[in-house]
Enzyme design. Structure first.
Site, PDB file in Angstrom:
ATOM      1  N   THR A  59      43.826  49.728  44.300  1.00  0.00           N
ATOM      2  CA  THR A  59      44.914  49.375  43.372  1.00  0.00           C
ATOM      3  C   THR A  59      44.265  49.119  42.025  1.00  0.00           C
ATOM      4  O   THR A  59      43.026  49.081  41.921  1.00  0.00           O
ATOM      5  CB  THR A  59      45.667  48.100  43.812  1.00  0.00           C
ATOM      6  OG1 THR A  59      44.838  46.955  43.550  1.00  0.00           O
ATOM      7  CG2 THR A  59      46.039  48.120  45.287  1.00  0.00           C
ATOM      8  N   ASP A  60      45.075  48.935  40.999  1.00  0.00           N
ATOM      9  CA  ASP A  60      44.500  48.667  39.673  1.00  0.00           C
ATOM     10  C   ASP A  60      43.700  47.369  39.680  1.00  0.00           C
ATOM     11  O   ASP A  60      42.674  47.258  39.022  1.00  0.00           O
ATOM     12  CB  ASP A  60      45.609  48.607  38.620  1.00  0.00           C
ATOM     13  CG  ASP A  60      46.214  49.983  38.397  1.00  0.00           C
ATOM     14  OD1 ASP A  60      45.532  50.990  38.730  1.00  0.00           O
ATOM     15  OD2 ASP A  60      47.361  50.072  37.934  1.00  0.00           O
ATOM     16  N   CYS A  61      44.176  46.390  40.437  1.00  0.00           N
ATOM     17  CA  CYS A  61      43.456  45.107  40.456  1.00  0.00           C
ATOM     18  C   CYS A  61      42.401  45.040  41.560  1.00  0.00           C
ATOM     19  O   CYS A  61      41.502  44.200  41.516  1.00  0.00           O
ATOM     20  CB  CYS A  61      44.449  43.948  40.569  1.00  0.00           C
ATOM     21  SG  CYS A  61      45.807  44.229  41.716  1.00  0.00           S
ATOM     22  N   TYR A  62      42.500  45.897  42.589  1.00  0.00           N
ATOM     23  CA  TYR A  62      41.522  45.929  43.687  1.00  0.00           C
ATOM     24  C   TYR A  62      41.053  47.380  43.882  1.00  0.00           C
ATOM     25  O   TYR A  62      41.508  48.061  44.798  1.00  0.00           O
ATOM     26  CB  TYR A  62      42.143  45.398  44.985  1.00  0.00           C
ATOM     27  CG  TYR A  62      42.515  43.927  44.927  1.00  0.00           C
ATOM     28  CD1 TYR A  62      41.564  42.957  45.257  1.00  0.00           C
ATOM     29  CD2 TYR A  62      43.784  43.513  44.536  1.00  0.00           C
ATOM     30  CE1 TYR A  62      41.889  41.613  45.197  1.00  0.00           C
ATOM     31  CE2 TYR A  62      44.112  42.168  44.480  1.00  0.00           C
ATOM     32  CZ  TYR A  62      43.166  41.221  44.806  1.00  0.00           C
ATOM     33  OH  TYR A  62      43.484  39.894  44.746  1.00  0.00           O
TER      34      TYR A  62
END
Lengths: 398, 133
Positions: free
Chosen positions: A138-141
């Protein structure tokens, strides 16, 4: 006047090193000798213990964040899948989960050599455990895969949380059929070849507080070698009393506990990975509960001997798998521990699945902790439903 | 031929046959019975020390009449670090080699009574029973 003590009073005595603590084994003989009244005034706490295979056990783990971060979508510990649908790096490793690719019962009876219970034992033994996880990014992970070795000391938190432990009482399992059965009650030989039971009888925690007068949410316990707590009733909690043919009370059955504790305090001596041939993997758990002798009623219940506590004899070839109510009779723990019982007119050798010597050791350790003032009683913030609640377990219709 | 240790296992159907007599009389073997667990109409086991010229023929005879013959090169060990004294093996062990001492309820293993049937190895929930060669 009848004795009435409070948790606070007993804890004061523990603090000052004046509390009188005995094991349930010792209490049974003390009450026989001196009577309930005298023993209630003399003794403050009774310790119990049990050490047996307990499914519905597992541990919540927080692995800490990697750099770059991963939101785990699937996770394996030594090849055993853990459930990570909780948060990015949290997982629950369940005791009965087996390795991915385990042959299960395809070559019957399967061996189930390694499962979640073994992972938990390896963790508390401070062995290195292989962590493999995949994410979808994901964008954050952004990280999508990680493979590394962890130890119990490396990870943030490890909380043993067993939703159903410490069964109050359990079946005595037999096999009426003509073929060998492989069950969670061990190997059952055909034609009543053996009878297996699985409680510590007079030492077993919930057999000693059958009405849940002292055990509730917040009760501090011995768990896996460390300190744990009762956090709720266990799943399938259905406390009741067994009534014999003549209306005689044959002791309690059906209560269970949900328990929790810091896995980092625990030890591989008291959490043991366990395999039942043809059935599966699980975890053997050491658990002990202190019972404060608040009054004579509590003492009388806690003083029940093996000759006053009974187990139902159940056939695991027909009645158990098909959820039939048939019971072949009741047998006392005194008879079960003697090594043989009589079922349908036949003498049948008995064997336990829960370790009595280890149960005794737990009761002694707990006694020692309390006598040294290291372990205070936890007063429940709420008691658990007892036999008066009339709880019935539901049937799953499929 | 050098003396040989063997384990014999026979079903209830042949437990009444005089196999040892045959080994002595027909094959001229010297038999030393180390362990025996034989009951009429029940499965039996026997551990023999056999000396003589016709050991191979004697064993061939045993197999012909339905006796399972296994060479005794294995030994079963109780790993005391792993054993938790649960007792699950004690009503399964066919010879009473694994037993509960009462009232302590500790599990003990008497290797002299073991016939290396492997049942405990398969069924021990904590894998404390091991095969050594």
């Amino acid at each position: 006047m009848a004795v009435e003590k409070t948790f606070q009073e007993i804890n004061e005595k523990i603090k000052s090193g004046k509390a009188v603590v005995v094991t349930a084994e010792e209490l049974v003989s003390m009450v026989k000798e001196k009577g309930v009244k005298r023993v209630t005034s003399e003794v403050d706490v009774v310790t119990t213990g049990t050490f047996g295979p307990m499914c519905s056990s597992g541990a919540f783990l927080n692995f800490g964040h990697s750099k770059p971060k991963i939101k785990m979508y699937r996770v394996w510990l030594n090849g055993v899948p853990a459930y990570t649908g909780i948060a990015a790096v949290d997982a629950y490793i369940g005791a009965t989960e087996v390795r991915e690719g385990d042959p299960l019962n395809s070559n019957y009876p399967g061996e189930f050599r390694y499962g979640g219970g073994h992972v938990i034992q390896d963790l508390v033994a401070r062995k290195k455990v292989l962590l493999k996880a995949i994410g979808y990014g994901t964008d954050c992970y952004p990280c999508k895969e990680i493979e590394t070795e962890i130890t119990l000391d490396d990870i943030n938190e490890a909380i043993l949380f067993n939703p159903r432990n410490a069964y109050q009482n359990y079946n005595c399992a037999v096999n009426l059929s003509s073929r060998t059965l492989y069950t969670y009650m061990g190997m059952l030989k055909p034609n009543l070849g053996n009878a297996h039971y699985s409680t510590s009888g007079l030492l077993s925690p919930l057999l000693k507080d059958p009405m849940f007068r002292t055990i509730g949410i917040g009760t501090r316990i011995f768990l896996g070698g460390g300190i744990g707590y009762v956090v709720w009733n266990g799943t399938q909690h259905s406390p009741s009393f067994i009534e014999g043919k003549d209306g005689k009370n044959l002791g309690p059955a059906g209560g269970t506990l949900a328990v929790l504790g810091d896995l980092k305090q625990m030890s591989p001596r008291w959490l043991v990975g366990t395999s039942f041939i043809g059935y599966g993997a699980t975890l053997t758990v050491g658990l002990g509960i202190p019972i404060p002798l608040l009054n004579e009623e509590v003492c009388r219940y806690a003083a029940a001997g093996d000759d006053e506590l009974f187990a139902p004899i159940v056939d695991y070839s027909e009645a158990y798998p098909n959820r039939l109510p048939d019971i072949l009779g009741y047998v006392s723990y005194a008879e079960l521990k003697s090594g043989k019982i009589t079922v349908k007119g036949k003498e049948v050798p008995t064997a336990p699945l829960s370790s009595y010597p280890r149960a005794r050791e737990i009761a002694r350790i707990l006694k020692d902790w309390i006598q040294k003032g290291e372990f205070m009683l936890g007063e429940p913030v709420q008691l658990l439903p007892n036999a008066g609640a009339g709880i019935k377990t539901n049937v799953l219709n499929g | 031929m050098p003396p040989q240790k063997v384990v014999l296992r026979f079903g209830a159907d042949i437990a009444d046959q005089p196999v040892i007599y045959k080994l002595v009389k027909d094959y001229d073997l010297v038999i030393n019975i180390l362990k025996a667990n034989v009951n009429p109409q029940k499965e039996g086991t026997m551990v023999l020390d056999i000396t003589g010229e016709k050991i191979a023929e004697g064993i061939e005879y045993l197999r012909r009449v339905g006796v399972r013959v296994q060479s005794l090169t294995e030994e079963i060990i109780q790993n005391e670090d792993k054993c938790v004294s649960c007792g699950a093996c004690t009503a399964i062990c066919p010879t009473g080699a694994l037993y509960l001492e009462r009232p302590s309820m500790e599990v003990y293993f008497d290797s002299d009574r073991c016939v290396v049937c492997h049942l405990c190895v398969k069924t021990c929930p904590v894998r404390a029973m091991e095969v050594h060669f």
